[in-house]
Design a protein around this motif. Structure first.
Motif, PDB file in Angstrom:
ATOM      1  N   GLN A 132      24.621 -63.078   1.722  1.00 23.72           N
ATOM      2  CA  GLN A 132      24.600 -63.032   0.257  1.00 23.72           C
ATOM      3  C   GLN A 132      25.956 -62.672  -0.335  1.00 23.72           C
ATOM      4  OE1 GLN A 132      21.348 -60.334  -0.625  1.00 23.72           O
ATOM      5  NE2 GLN A 132      19.872 -62.002  -0.674  1.00 23.72           N
ATOM      6  N   GLY A 133      26.919 -62.372   0.510  1.00 21.34           N
ATOM      7  CA  GLY A 133      28.241 -62.020   0.000  1.00 21.34           C
ATOM      8  C   GLY A 133      28.291 -60.652  -0.643  1.00 21.34           C
ATOM      9  N   ALA A 134      27.420 -59.743  -0.214  1.00 20.22           N
ATOM     10  CA  ALA A 134      27.389 -58.401  -0.793  1.00 20.22           C
ATOM     11  C   ALA A 134      28.522 -57.551  -0.240  1.00 20.22           C
ATOM     12  CB  ALA A 134      26.047 -57.733  -0.508  1.00 20.22           C
ATOM     13  N   HIS A 135      29.225 -56.843  -1.113  1.00 20.99           N
ATOM     14  CA  HIS A 135      30.294 -55.972  -0.624  1.00 20.99           C
ATOM     15  C   HIS A 135      29.793 -54.551  -0.409  1.00 20.99           C
ATOM     16  CE1 HIS A 135      30.619 -55.287  -4.993  1.00 20.99           C
ATOM     17  NE2 HIS A 135      31.161 -54.123  -4.691  1.00 20.99           N
ATOM     18  N   GLU A 136      28.565 -54.266  -0.842  1.00 24.13           N
ATOM     19  CA  GLU A 136      27.933 -52.986  -0.545  1.00 24.13           C
ATOM     20  C   GLU A 136      26.416 -53.159  -0.628  1.00 24.13           C
ATOM     21  OE1 GLU A 136      29.220 -50.086  -3.376  1.00 24.13           O
ATOM     22  OE2 GLU A 136      28.900 -51.404  -5.102  1.00 24.13           O
ATOM     23  N   ALA A 137      25.694 -52.389   0.182  1.00 27.88           N
ATOM     24  CA  ALA A 137      24.234 -52.508   0.229  1.00 27.88           C
ATOM     25  C   ALA A 137      23.640 -51.197   0.719  1.00 27.88           C
ATOM     26  CB  ALA A 137      23.816 -53.662   1.138  1.00 27.88           C
ATOM     27  N   HIS A 159      12.737 -54.019 -12.879  1.00 29.65           N
ATOM     28  CA  HIS A 159      13.725 -53.039 -13.332  1.00 29.65           C
ATOM     29  C   HIS A 159      15.138 -53.341 -12.854  1.00 29.65           C
ATOM     30  CE1 HIS A 159      10.225 -50.592 -14.456  1.00 29.65           C
ATOM     31  NE2 HIS A 159       9.727 -50.947 -13.284  1.00 29.65           N
ATOM     32  N   VAL A 160      15.279 -54.299 -11.941  1.00 26.96           N
ATOM     33  CA  VAL A 160      16.583 -54.690 -11.435  1.00 26.96           C
ATOM     34  C   VAL A 160      16.512 -56.166 -11.044  1.00 26.96           C
ATOM     35  CG1 VAL A 160      16.023 -54.012  -9.056  1.00 26.96           C
ATOM     36  CG2 VAL A 160      18.414 -54.082  -9.778  1.00 26.96           C
ATOM     37  N   SER A 161      17.632 -56.872 -11.107  1.00 20.06           N
ATOM     38  CA  SER A 161      17.651 -58.306 -10.810  1.00 20.06           C
ATOM     39  C   SER A 161      17.294 -58.592  -9.354  1.00 20.06           C
ATOM     40  CB  SER A 161      19.043 -58.868 -11.103  1.00 20.06           C
ATOM     41  OG  SER A 161      19.143 -60.240 -10.729  1.00 20.06           O
ATOM     42  N   ASP A 162      16.797 -59.811  -9.120  1.00 21.96           N
ATOM     43  CA  ASP A 162      16.598 -60.264  -7.736  1.00 21.96           C
ATOM     44  C   ASP A 162      17.422 -61.522  -7.475  1.00 21.96           C
ATOM     45  OD1 ASP A 162      15.078 -61.973  -9.352  1.00 21.96           O
ATOM     46  OD2 ASP A 162      13.552 -62.286  -7.810  1.00 21.96           O
ATOM     47  N   LYS A 163      18.418 -61.776  -8.325  1.00 22.65           N
ATOM     48  CA  LYS A 163      19.259 -62.967  -8.204  1.00 22.65           C
ATOM     49  C   LYS A 163      20.731 -62.586  -8.038  1.00 22.65           C
ATOM     50  CE  LYS A 163      15.659 -65.558  -9.185  1.00 22.65           C
ATOM     51  NZ  LYS A 163      14.985 -66.339  -8.114  1.00 22.65           N
ATOM     52  N   THR A 164      21.477 -63.494  -7.405  1.00 22.60           N
ATOM     53  CA  THR A 164      22.927 -63.346  -7.269  1.00 22.60           C
ATOM     54  C   THR A 164      23.610 -64.431  -8.087  1.00 22.60           C
ATOM     55  OG1 THR A 164      22.825 -62.381  -5.043  1.00 22.60           O
ATOM     56  CG2 THR A 164      24.877 -63.467  -5.671  1.00 22.60           C
ATOM     57  N   MET A 169      30.250 -63.887  -7.631  1.00 27.97           N
ATOM     58  CA  MET A 169      30.451 -63.361  -6.281  1.00 27.97           C
ATOM     59  C   MET A 169      31.698 -63.969  -5.645  1.00 27.97           C
ATOM     60  SD  MET A 169      29.970 -64.392  -2.833  1.00 27.97           S
ATOM     61  CE  MET A 169      28.603 -65.564  -2.730  1.00 27.97           C
ATOM     62  N   LEU A 170      31.901 -65.269  -5.833  1.00 21.17           N
ATOM     63  CA  LEU A 170      33.018 -65.953  -5.179  1.00 21.17           C
ATOM     64  C   LEU A 170      34.364 -65.689  -5.852  1.00 21.17           C
ATOM     65  CD1 LEU A 170      31.306 -69.345  -4.308  1.00 21.17           C
ATOM     66  CD2 LEU A 170      32.059 -67.581  -2.704  1.00 21.17           C
ATOM     67  N   THR A 171      34.386 -65.368  -7.135  1.00 26.86           N
ATOM     68  CA  THR A 171      35.639 -65.023  -7.800  1.00 26.86           C
ATOM     69  C   THR A 171      35.974 -63.547  -7.593  1.00 26.86           C
ATOM     70  OG1 THR A 171      34.464 -64.649  -9.891  1.00 26.86           O
ATOM     71  CG2 THR A 171      35.428 -66.835  -9.544  1.00 26.86           C
ATOM     72  N   GLY A 231      40.952 -79.704   2.594  1.00 26.76           N
ATOM     73  CA  GLY A 231      41.633 -78.679   1.820  1.00 26.76           C
ATOM     74  C   GLY A 231      42.070 -77.537   2.713  1.00 26.76           C
ATOM     75  N   ARG A 232      42.917 -76.675   2.155  1.00 33.72           N
ATOM     76  CA  ARG A 232      43.391 -75.507   2.900  1.00 33.72           C
ATOM     77  C   ARG A 232      42.385 -74.379   2.721  1.00 33.72           C
ATOM     78  NH1 ARG A 232      47.974 -74.346   5.359  1.00 33.72           N
ATOM     79  NH2 ARG A 232      48.905 -76.246   4.519  1.00 33.72           N
ATOM     80  N   LEU A 233      41.876 -73.877   3.847  1.00 38.68           N
ATOM     81  CA  LEU A 233      40.855 -72.834   3.809  1.00 38.68           C
ATOM     82  C   LEU A 233      41.503 -71.483   3.501  1.00 38.68           C
ATOM     83  CD1 LEU A 233      37.823 -72.222   4.307  1.00 38.68           C
ATOM     84  CD2 LEU A 233      38.434 -71.677   6.662  1.00 38.68           C
ATOM     85  N   MET A 234      41.030 -70.861   2.414  1.00 38.67           N
ATOM     86  CA  MET A 234      41.606 -69.595   1.985  1.00 38.67           C
ATOM     87  C   MET A 234      40.671 -68.404   2.169  1.00 38.67           C
ATOM     88  SD  MET A 234      44.530 -70.628   1.278  1.00 38.67           S
ATOM     89  CE  MET A 234      45.237 -69.100   0.657  1.00 38.67           C
ATOM     90  N   GLY A 235      39.394 -68.687   2.463  1.00 36.03           N
ATOM     91  CA  GLY A 235      38.493 -67.559   2.645  1.00 36.03           C
ATOM     92  C   GLY A 235      37.081 -67.973   2.982  1.00 36.03           C
ATOM     93  N   ILE A 236      36.307 -66.982   3.411  1.00 32.58           N
ATOM     94  CA  ILE A 236      34.895 -67.171   3.723  1.00 32.58           C
ATOM     95  C   ILE A 236      34.151 -65.963   3.167  1.00 32.58           C
ATOM     96  CG2 ILE A 236      33.201 -67.697   5.513  1.00 32.58           C
ATOM     97  CD1 ILE A 236      35.642 -68.143   7.423  1.00 32.58           C
ATOM     98  N   LYS A 237      33.141 -66.234   2.365  1.00 31.43           N
ATOM     99  CA  LYS A 237      32.348 -65.137   1.812  1.00 31.43           C
ATOM    100  C   LYS A 237      30.906 -65.604   1.648  1.00 31.43           C
ATOM    101  CE  LYS A 237      32.230 -61.537  -1.686  1.00 31.43           C
ATOM    102  NZ  LYS A 237      32.721 -61.035  -2.990  1.00 31.43           N
ATOM    103  N   GLY A 238      29.968 -64.735   2.020  1.00 31.65           N
ATOM    104  CA  GLY A 238      28.582 -65.189   2.027  1.00 31.65           C
ATOM    105  C   GLY A 238      28.448 -66.305   3.046  1.00 31.65           C
TER     106      GLY A 238
END
Length: 264
Positions: A132-137, A159-164, A169-171, A231-238
Motif C-alpha cells: 500500500q506504500g505506507a510509510h508508517e503503520a 471514523h477513519v478512511s479505508d482508502k488510499t 502516496m506517489l508524490t 523510461g528511466r526508473l527512479m523509484g519503487i513504492k507500494g
C-alpha cells in the motif's frame, strides 16, 4: 537483457529500504538494482492467473469468467465482513475459504496518503503495508478469523478512511501522524465481539522505500493503451514503478498481462 512472463505483484523483502523482486519463469529480477537505469515494458498478450488463457483481464488478474468462479476472487476477499467459513458456509470453495479465513487476521492503521484502516492476514504483515506504500503503520486488533476483522474494519471506517489516495502516496506529499493516539481514539468504536482481541502492547512500524526522486505529478501507464514504454526508473513504492518522466506503472494492477521486460 530481456525477460518474459506474466505479471504478478512484486515480491518484497523487509529492509530499509524495502527490497523488490519481479518474478519470471525460472528467474527473478532485483528491481532495486534497476534504479537510474532504462527499463522497457512491452505488452505481448493476456494470461489469466486462473485458467492461463489469452483472454482480456477483467479484475485482479483474472478473465471475466474466472473472476466470477474462482475462490481467489470471492466477494469476501474485498469485503472481509462477508466471510462465512466460521459458520461452515461455502461461498465458492469451502476448503479454500476455511484455509484463508480461519487464521489470525490483523486490523491495522496505515499512513500512506492519509490514515486508513485495513485488514490483512497476520502472515501478510508487513507485506500488506508495503504493497500500500505506507510509510508508517500500527496494529490494532488480532482476531482468530477474517469475519471478526472484517466487522471491526466496517465499524472503524465510520471514523477513519479505508482508502488510499494513490496519487498523493506517489508524490510523497505526506505527514507523519501519531498512529498510537489514533489507535487509542478508535478503541471505543471496536465491536464488542472483537474487543477482547485488542492489542494492548504494540508500536508503530516505519517503512522506507527505494526512491531516488518522487514525481511532482503522476501519469499512469496503461499497457492496453500504450503497449510499449521505456523510461528511466527512479523509484519503487507500494506496487508502483516510478519513472523519470513522472509516468507510474501499477504492477499489481496489471496482473495477468504477459510482458517483455527489457533492461538497458
Amino acid at each position: 537483457m530481456q525477460y518474459e512472463g506474466v505479471l504478478r505483484k512484486m515480491e518484497t523483502e523487509w529492509d530499509q529500504p524495502i527490497r523488490y523482486y519481479l518474478l519470471f519463469p525460472g528467474d527473478f529480477v532485483r528491481m532495486n538494482d534497476l534504479l537510474d537505469r532504462q527499463v522497457g515494458l512491452r505488452f505481448l498478450k493476456y494470461e489469466c492467473l486462473s485458467c492461463g488463457l489469452d483472454r482480456p483481464i477483467y479484475r485482479q488478474g483474472f478473465c471475466r469468467s474466472c473472476f466470477f468462479e474462482t475462490p481467489q476472487a470471492g466477494e469476501w476477499i474485498m469485503h472481509p465482513e462477508k466471510s462465512k467459513a466460521h459458520l461452515d458456509q461455502e461461498d465458492r470453495d469451502l476448503a479454500y475459504e476455511k484455509k484463508v479465513q480461519l487464521q489470525p487476521h490483523i486490523v491495522y492503521l496505515a499512513n500512506s496518503s492519509n490514515v486508513k484502516v485495513g485488514v490483512t492476514r497476520k502472515s501478510q504483515v508487513p507485506t500488506r503495508w508495503i504493497d500500500q506504500g505506507a510509510h508508517e503503520a500500527i496494529e490494532i486488533v488480532e482476531t482468530p478469523n477474517r469475519y471478526l476483522a472484517g466487522i471491526t474494519e466496517v465499524a472503524l471506517k465510520e471514523h477513519v478512511s479505508d482508502k488510499t489516495n494513490w496519487r498523493k502516496m506517489l508524490t510523497n506529499n505526506l505527514e507523519d501522524v501519531d498512529l498510537f493516539a489514533w489507535r487509542n481514539d478508535l478503541k471505543p468504536h471496536i465491536p464488542e465481539e472483537a474487543l477482547p482481541y485488542f492489542i494492548d502492547s504494540t508500536q508503530e512500524t516505519q517503512l522506507e522505500f527505494p526512491v531516488l526522486r518522487y514525481p511532482e505529478k503522476v501519469k499512469s501507464l496503461n499497457l492496453e493503451k500504450t503497449p510499449e514504454f521505456t523510461g528511466r526508473l527512479m523509484g519503487i513504492k507500494g506496487q508502483y514503478l516510478i519513472f523519470e518522466d513522472h509516468t507510474v506503472f501499477n504492477v499489481r494492477g496489471s496482473e495477468g498481462y504477459y510482458v517483455a521486460l527489457e533492461i538497458a
